[in-house]
Design a protein around this motif. Structure first.
Motif, PDB file in Angstrom:
ATOM      1  N   ASP A  35       0.818  -1.163   0.091  1.00 48.87           N
ATOM      2  CA  ASP A  35      -0.210  -0.060   0.047  1.00 48.87           C
ATOM      3  C   ASP A  35       0.799   1.199   0.052  1.00 48.87           C
ATOM      4  O   ASP A  35       0.511   2.172  -0.740  1.00 48.87           O
ATOM      5  N   TYR A  36       1.923   1.231   1.049  1.00 52.62           N
ATOM      6  CA  TYR A  36       2.792   2.510   0.773  1.00 52.62           C
ATOM      7  C   TYR A  36       3.513   2.714  -0.598  1.00 52.62           C
ATOM      8  O   TYR A  36       3.726   3.707  -0.970  1.00 52.62           O
ATOM      9  N   LEU A  37       4.157   1.603  -0.937  1.00 57.13           N
ATOM     10  CA  LEU A  37       4.734   1.776  -2.172  1.00 57.13           C
ATOM     11  C   LEU A  37       3.793   2.036  -3.428  1.00 57.13           C
ATOM     12  O   LEU A  37       4.222   3.099  -4.374  1.00 57.13           O
ATOM     13  N   HIS A  38       2.675   1.514  -3.470  1.00 57.05           N
ATOM     14  CA  HIS A  38       1.607   1.684  -4.439  1.00 57.05           C
ATOM     15  C   HIS A  38       0.991   3.131  -4.447  1.00 57.05           C
ATOM     16  O   HIS A  38       1.297   3.918  -5.309  1.00 57.05           O
ATOM     17  N   ASP A  39       0.731   3.635  -3.198  1.00 55.25           N
ATOM     18  CA  ASP A  39       0.554   4.996  -3.142  1.00 55.25           C
ATOM     19  C   ASP A  39       1.592   5.940  -3.577  1.00 55.25           C
ATOM     20  O   ASP A  39       1.360   7.176  -3.986  1.00 55.25           O
ATOM     21  N   THR A  40       2.530   5.885  -2.894  1.00 57.61           N
ATOM     22  CA  THR A  40       3.839   6.705  -3.194  1.00 57.61           C
ATOM     23  C   THR A  40       4.155   6.705  -4.812  1.00 57.61           C
ATOM     24  O   THR A  40       4.214   7.723  -5.328  1.00 57.61           O
ATOM     25  N   TRP A  41       4.259   5.444  -5.475  1.00 53.78           N
ATOM     26  CA  TRP A  41       4.424   5.499  -6.582  1.00 53.78           C
ATOM     27  C   TRP A  41       3.372   6.267  -7.506  1.00 53.78           C
ATOM     28  O   TRP A  41       3.675   6.773  -8.187  1.00 53.78           O
ATOM     29  N   PHE A  42       2.194   5.960  -7.280  1.00 58.20           N
ATOM     30  CA  PHE A  42       1.110   6.648  -7.868  1.00 58.20           C
ATOM     31  C   PHE A  42       0.945   8.279  -7.771  1.00 58.20           C
ATOM     32  O   PHE A  42       0.922   8.948  -8.830  1.00 58.20           O
ATOM     33  N   TYR A  43       1.456   8.700  -6.600  1.00 64.85           N
ATOM     34  CA  TYR A  43       1.407  10.051  -6.275  1.00 64.85           C
ATOM     35  C   TYR A  43       2.459  10.765  -7.126  1.00 64.85           C
ATOM     36  O   TYR A  43       2.180  11.826  -7.923  1.00 64.85           O
ATOM     37  N   PHE A  44       3.874  10.179  -6.998  1.00 67.72           N
ATOM     38  CA  PHE A  44       4.740  10.803  -7.838  1.00 67.72           C
ATOM     39  C   PHE A  44       4.566  10.713  -9.374  1.00 67.72           C
ATOM     40  O   PHE A  44       4.915  11.582  -9.921  1.00 67.72           O
ATOM     41  N   THR A  45       4.163   9.615  -9.703  1.00 69.08           N
ATOM     42  CA  THR A  45       4.168   9.607 -11.321  1.00 69.08           C
ATOM     43  C   THR A  45       2.955  10.537 -11.772  1.00 69.08           C
ATOM     44  O   THR A  45       2.992  11.273 -12.642  1.00 69.08           O
ATOM     45  N   HIS A  46       1.819  10.626 -10.907  1.00 68.33           N
ATOM     46  CA  HIS A  46       0.583  11.469 -11.306  1.00 68.33           C
ATOM     47  C   HIS A  46       0.943  12.895 -11.286  1.00 68.33           C
ATOM     48  O   HIS A  46       0.825  13.826 -12.043  1.00 68.33           O
ATOM     49  N   LEU A  47       1.921  13.123 -10.180  1.00 63.04           N
ATOM     50  CA  LEU A  47       2.461  14.596 -10.002  1.00 63.04           C
ATOM     51  C   LEU A  47       3.203  15.034 -11.458  1.00 63.04           C
ATOM     52  O   LEU A  47       3.150  15.987 -11.967  1.00 63.04           O
ATOM     53  N   TRP A  48       4.181  13.976 -11.574  1.00 63.84           N
ATOM     54  CA  TRP A  48       4.858  14.347 -12.655  1.00 63.84           C
ATOM     55  C   TRP A  48       4.254  14.353 -13.901  1.00 63.84           C
ATOM     56  O   TRP A  48       4.632  15.261 -14.749  1.00 63.84           O
ATOM     57  N   ALA A  82      -0.444   4.024 -18.970  1.00 67.54           N
ATOM     58  CA  ALA A  82      -0.614   2.803 -18.292  1.00 67.54           C
ATOM     59  C   ALA A  82       0.716   2.090 -17.666  1.00 67.54           C
ATOM     60  O   ALA A  82       0.429   1.606 -16.885  1.00 67.54           O
ATOM     61  N   ALA A  83       1.391   1.950 -18.759  1.00 69.67           N
ATOM     62  CA  ALA A  83       2.880   1.267 -18.380  1.00 69.67           C
ATOM     63  C   ALA A  83       3.501   1.981 -17.278  1.00 69.67           C
ATOM     64  O   ALA A  83       4.135   1.368 -16.415  1.00 69.67           O
ATOM     65  N   LEU A  84       3.642   3.433 -17.334  1.00 69.44           N
ATOM     66  CA  LEU A  84       4.190   4.100 -16.296  1.00 69.44           C
ATOM     67  C   LEU A  84       3.696   3.915 -14.953  1.00 69.44           C
ATOM     68  O   LEU A  84       4.211   3.560 -13.841  1.00 69.44           O
ATOM     69  N   VAL A  85       2.289   4.076 -14.884  1.00 60.59           N
ATOM     70  CA  VAL A  85       1.461   4.167 -13.419  1.00 60.59           C
ATOM     71  C   VAL A  85       1.381   2.751 -12.883  1.00 60.59           C
ATOM     72  O   VAL A  85       1.543   2.471 -11.977  1.00 60.59           O
ATOM     73  N   PHE A  86       1.327   1.800 -13.957  1.00 54.78           N
ATOM     74  CA  PHE A  86       1.109   0.280 -13.306  1.00 54.78           C
ATOM     75  C   PHE A  86       2.435  -0.506 -13.441  1.00 54.78           C
ATOM     76  O   PHE A  86       2.613  -1.689 -13.001  1.00 54.78           O
ATOM     77  N   PHE A  87       3.716   0.102 -13.712  1.00 60.89           N
ATOM     78  CA  PHE A  87       4.855  -0.441 -13.512  1.00 60.89           C
ATOM     79  C   PHE A  87       5.291  -0.888 -12.081  1.00 60.89           C
ATOM     80  O   PHE A  87       6.190  -1.573 -11.858  1.00 60.89           O
ATOM     81  N   ASP A  88       4.743  -0.195 -11.013  1.00 63.47           N
ATOM     82  CA  ASP A  88       4.906  -0.694  -9.454  1.00 63.47           C
ATOM     83  C   ASP A  88       4.345  -2.022  -9.408  1.00 63.47           C
ATOM     84  O   ASP A  88       4.948  -2.509  -8.536  1.00 63.47           O
ATOM     85  N   GLU A  89       3.502  -2.625 -10.052  1.00 62.50           N
ATOM     86  CA  GLU A  89       3.072  -3.891  -9.812  1.00 62.50           C
ATOM     87  C   GLU A  89       4.036  -4.962 -10.137  1.00 62.50           C
ATOM     88  O   GLU A  89       4.177  -5.774  -9.681  1.00 62.50           O
ATOM     89  N   ILE A  90       5.052  -4.331 -11.041  1.00 59.57           N
ATOM     90  CA  ILE A  90       6.186  -5.388 -11.229  1.00 59.57           C
ATOM     91  C   ILE A  90       7.328  -4.922 -10.570  1.00 59.57           C
ATOM     92  O   ILE A  90       7.978  -6.136 -10.022  1.00 59.57           O
ATOM     93  N   ILE A  91       7.648  -3.785 -10.318  1.00 60.48           N
ATOM     94  CA  ILE A  91       8.958  -3.464  -9.329  1.00 60.48           C
ATOM     95  C   ILE A  91       8.899  -4.102  -8.012  1.00 60.48           C
ATOM     96  O   ILE A  91       9.776  -4.538  -7.413  1.00 60.48           O
ATOM     97  N   VAL A  92       7.628  -4.144  -7.412  1.00 59.97           N
ATOM     98  CA  VAL A  92       7.496  -4.669  -6.062  1.00 59.97           C
ATOM     99  C   VAL A  92       7.826  -6.054  -5.951  1.00 59.97           C
ATOM    100  O   VAL A  92       8.399  -6.521  -4.864  1.00 59.97           O
ATOM    101  N   CYS A  93       7.775  -6.749  -7.131  1.00 56.97           N
ATOM    102  CA  CYS A  93       8.080  -8.348  -7.279  1.00 56.97           C
ATOM    103  C   CYS A  93       9.561  -8.231  -6.870  1.00 56.97           C
ATOM    104  O   CYS A  93      10.119  -9.796  -6.615  1.00 56.97           O
ATOM    105  N   PHE A  94      10.305  -7.420  -7.157  1.00 53.57           N
ATOM    106  CA  PHE A  94      11.890  -7.606  -7.164  1.00 53.57           C
ATOM    107  C   PHE A  94      12.372  -6.679  -5.477  1.00 53.57           C
ATOM    108  O   PHE A  94      13.662  -6.807  -5.442  1.00 53.57           O
ATOM    109  N   LEU A  95      11.418  -6.362  -4.709  1.00 50.43           N
ATOM    110  CA  LEU A  95      11.785  -5.632  -3.519  1.00 50.43           C
ATOM    111  C   LEU A  95      11.809  -6.425  -2.441  1.00 50.43           C
ATOM    112  O   LEU A  95      12.719  -6.269  -1.706  1.00 50.43           O
ATOM    113  N   PHE A  96      10.845  -7.207  -2.168  1.00 55.73           N
ATOM    114  CA  PHE A  96      10.490  -8.210  -1.066  1.00 55.73           C
ATOM    115  C   PHE A  96       9.777  -9.272  -1.218  1.00 55.73           C
ATOM    116  O   PHE A  96       9.189  -9.391  -2.333  1.00 55.73           O
TER     117      PHE A  96
END
Length: 165
Positions: A35-48, A82-96
């Motif tokens: 949740d923290y990672l998804h919200d942070t990712w979405f906030y900053f990509t949307h702001l960008w 879509a690729a930018l905003v939802f890329f976090d769904e892939i990134i998290v698989c490599f974090l923990f």
């Protein structure tokens, strides 16, 4: 990724312990981290996408063409967005380490929240989210003005260059 073993996705028990409390706790920790990672990712990509004029005028503008959001317009996105905003769904698989089913269910849940956020009317307290829990605990509309509600999102779509908070 899971089958090839190139990520931290795993199947089997959620935790190495057979203790139900430990498994539920491990699942909850994973969900909070997601949740923290998804919200942070979405906030900053949307702001960008709003701050970088080129990205807004060539990519994100498509999403804002719906001035009154609906559940269908929630996924009215340019393919690059879509690729930018939802890329976090892939990134998290490599974090923990994440159980495959927790990953799938969490992203199904965020899809439903995304659709609810574009519904055009408040769904609380029917949709379980942090905002809805706070709305129930604190006493309704006293806290709504401080949350990212559906109403605020509708205003954001009507005035995409004027961020009210």
């Amino acid at each position: 990724m899971h089958r090839s073993g190139i990520s931290f996705l795993y199947s089997g028990p959620v935790a190495s312990s057979q203790n139900l409390f430990v498994q539920v706790f491990a699942c909850c920790v994973t969900i909070v981290a997601l949740d923290y990672l998804h919200d942070t990712w979405f906030y900053f990509t949307h702001l960008w996408m709003h701050k970088w004029r080129w990205l807004y005028s060539h990519v994100h503008y498509l999403h804002h063409q719906s001035k009154v959001p609906t559940a269908f317009s929630g996924y009215s996105l340019h393919v690059a967005e879509a690729a930018l905003v939802f890329f976090d769904e892939i990134i998290v698989c490599f974090l923990f380490p994440i159980h495959v089913n927790v990953h799938r269910l969490y992203h199904l849940y965020t899809t439903l929240i995304h659709i609810g956020g574009h519904a055009g009317y408040e769904l609380h307290p029917l949709v379980p989210s942090l905002e809805q829990v706070l709305w129930l605990l604190v006493g309704g509309n006293k806290v709504s003005m401080h949350l990212n509600t559906v109403l605020y999102h509708c205003i954001h779509h009507q005035f995409p260059n004027k961020h009210l908070r």
